[in-house]
Design a protein around this motif. Structure first.
Motif, PDB file in Angstrom:
ATOM      1  N   ASP A  32      -8.421 -16.956  11.845  1.00 21.61           N
ATOM      2  CA  ASP A  32      -7.790 -16.619  10.558  1.00 21.61           C
ATOM      3  C   ASP A  32      -9.046 -16.007   9.688  1.00 21.61           C
ATOM      4  N   LEU A  33      -9.530 -17.031   9.932  1.00 21.33           N
ATOM      5  CA  LEU A  33     -10.841 -16.688   9.088  1.00 21.33           C
ATOM      6  C   LEU A  33     -12.108 -15.627   9.814  1.00 21.33           C
ATOM      7  N   GLY A  34     -11.523 -14.975  10.886  1.00 20.50           N
ATOM      8  CA  GLY A  34     -12.347 -13.572  11.264  1.00 20.50           C
ATOM      9  C   GLY A  34     -13.038 -13.922  11.923  1.00 20.50           C
ATOM     10  N   VAL A  35     -13.590 -14.917  12.329  1.00 19.11           N
ATOM     11  CA  VAL A  35     -14.960 -16.119  13.094  1.00 19.11           C
ATOM     12  C   VAL A  35     -14.935 -16.451  14.539  1.00 19.11           C
ATOM     13  N   SER A  36     -15.769 -16.561  15.316  1.00 18.97           N
ATOM     14  CA  SER A  36     -15.791 -16.945  15.793  1.00 18.97           C
ATOM     15  C   SER A  36     -15.529 -18.765  16.082  1.00 18.97           C
ATOM     16  N   GLU A  63     -20.154 -27.583  -1.607  1.00 15.67           N
ATOM     17  CA  GLU A  63     -20.135 -27.589  -0.398  1.00 15.67           C
ATOM     18  C   GLU A  63     -19.327 -26.585   0.115  1.00 15.67           C
ATOM     19  N   LYS A  64     -18.589 -26.167  -0.594  1.00  9.91           N
ATOM     20  CA  LYS A  64     -17.388 -24.471  -0.751  1.00  9.91           C
ATOM     21  C   LYS A  64     -18.927 -23.382  -0.700  1.00  9.91           C
ATOM     22  N   ALA A  65     -19.491 -23.803  -1.398  1.00 12.63           N
ATOM     23  CA  ALA A  65     -20.545 -21.902  -1.900  1.00 12.63           C
ATOM     24  C   ALA A  65     -21.367 -22.001  -0.564  1.00 12.63           C
ATOM     25  N   LYS A  66     -21.591 -23.094   0.312  1.00 13.99           N
ATOM     26  CA  LYS A  66     -22.110 -23.199   1.234  1.00 13.99           C
ATOM     27  C   LYS A  66     -21.560 -22.772   2.331  1.00 13.99           C
ATOM     28  N   LEU A  67     -20.100 -23.283   2.731  1.00 14.56           N
ATOM     29  CA  LEU A  67     -19.386 -23.000   3.893  1.00 14.56           C
ATOM     30  C   LEU A  67     -18.880 -21.271   3.683  1.00 14.56           C
ATOM     31  N   LEU A  68     -18.847 -20.118   2.501  1.00 16.71           N
ATOM     32  CA  LEU A  68     -18.326 -19.566   2.262  1.00 16.71           C
ATOM     33  C   LEU A  68     -19.774 -18.463   3.021  1.00 16.71           C
ATOM     34  N   THR A  69     -20.403 -19.225   2.292  1.00 16.72           N
ATOM     35  CA  THR A  69     -21.748 -18.593   3.059  1.00 16.72           C
ATOM     36  C   THR A  69     -22.148 -18.234   4.619  1.00 16.72           C
ATOM     37  N   CYS A  70     -22.330 -19.119   4.715  1.00 17.80           N
ATOM     38  CA  CYS A  70     -22.487 -19.149   6.586  1.00 17.80           C
ATOM     39  C   CYS A  70     -21.206 -18.433   7.218  1.00 17.80           C
ATOM     40  N   LEU A  71     -20.089 -18.506   6.779  1.00 12.98           N
ATOM     41  CA  LEU A  71     -18.586 -17.495   7.266  1.00 12.98           C
ATOM     42  C   LEU A  71     -18.898 -16.104   6.957  1.00 12.98           C
ATOM     43  N   GLN A  72     -19.414 -16.065   6.010  1.00 12.88           N
ATOM     44  CA  GLN A  72     -19.896 -14.762   5.657  1.00 12.88           C
ATOM     45  C   GLN A  72     -20.878 -13.842   6.386  1.00 12.88           C
ATOM     46  N   ASP A  73     -21.164 -14.821   7.114  1.00 13.02           N
ATOM     47  CA  ASP A  73     -22.517 -14.547   8.144  1.00 13.02           C
ATOM     48  C   ASP A  73     -21.904 -13.828   9.025  1.00 13.02           C
ATOM     49  N   PRO A  76     -18.474 -10.382   6.992  1.00 16.45           N
ATOM     50  CA  PRO A  76     -19.162 -10.768   5.746  1.00 16.45           C
ATOM     51  C   PRO A  76     -17.887  -9.920   4.854  1.00 16.45           C
ATOM     52  N   SER A  77     -16.600 -10.058   4.932  1.00 17.94           N
ATOM     53  CA  SER A  77     -15.530  -9.407   4.408  1.00 17.94           C
ATOM     54  C   SER A  77     -14.711 -10.726   3.989  1.00 17.94           C
ATOM     55  N   MET A  78     -15.550 -12.216   4.514  1.00 19.97           N
ATOM     56  CA  MET A  78     -14.711 -13.155   4.271  1.00 19.97           C
ATOM     57  C   MET A  78     -14.797 -13.262   2.809  1.00 19.97           C
ATOM     58  N   THR A  79     -13.709 -14.286   1.476  1.00 16.50           N
ATOM     59  CA  THR A  79     -13.834 -14.511   0.286  1.00 16.50           C
ATOM     60  C   THR A  79     -13.262 -15.987  -0.040  1.00 16.50           C
TER      61      THR A  79
END
Length: 99
Positions: A32-36, A63-73, A76-79
């Motif tokens: 659902d997040l579009g990541v592995s 923590e949310k900011a770190k998580l979002l940055t990690c997921l965006q790696d 990249p379209s993760m918001t």
């Protein structure tokens, strides 16, 4: 925003998203997040908060900011909005009282 922070606190204060946690569909959450699933687990892995203490709002935001940055790696379209939506969908149900 506060609702999201509370959800993240619940998620971070339990090992709900640990890779070896069979109760939670990490494969579906990752999809659902579009990541592995591996990337998803790695993004949650660094934080092991005190289970007996709820983090303050500033800590949850960080923590949310770190998580979002990690997921965006990985996606990249993760918001933040998408992350909030998926986290809400898979939020653990509180235990039933009197059971």
């Amino acid at each position: 925003m506060n609702k999201t922070l509370i959800i993240l606190a619940v998620c971070f204060s339990t090992s709900a998203f640990a890779a070896n946690e069979p109760r939670h569909p990490t494969d579906k959450i990752a999809a659902d997040l579009g990541v592995s699933e591996v990337a998803f687990s790695q993004c949650f892995k660094p934080e092991r908060p005190d289970r007996n203490k709820r983090p303050d709002e500033a800590k949850m935001r960080a923590e949310k900011a770190k998580l979002l940055t990690c997921l965006q790696d990985s996606n990249p379209s993760m918001t933040g909005k998408r992350l909030d939506s998926v986290m809400e969908r898979y939020r653990p149900e509180p235990p039933k009282r009197g059971s």
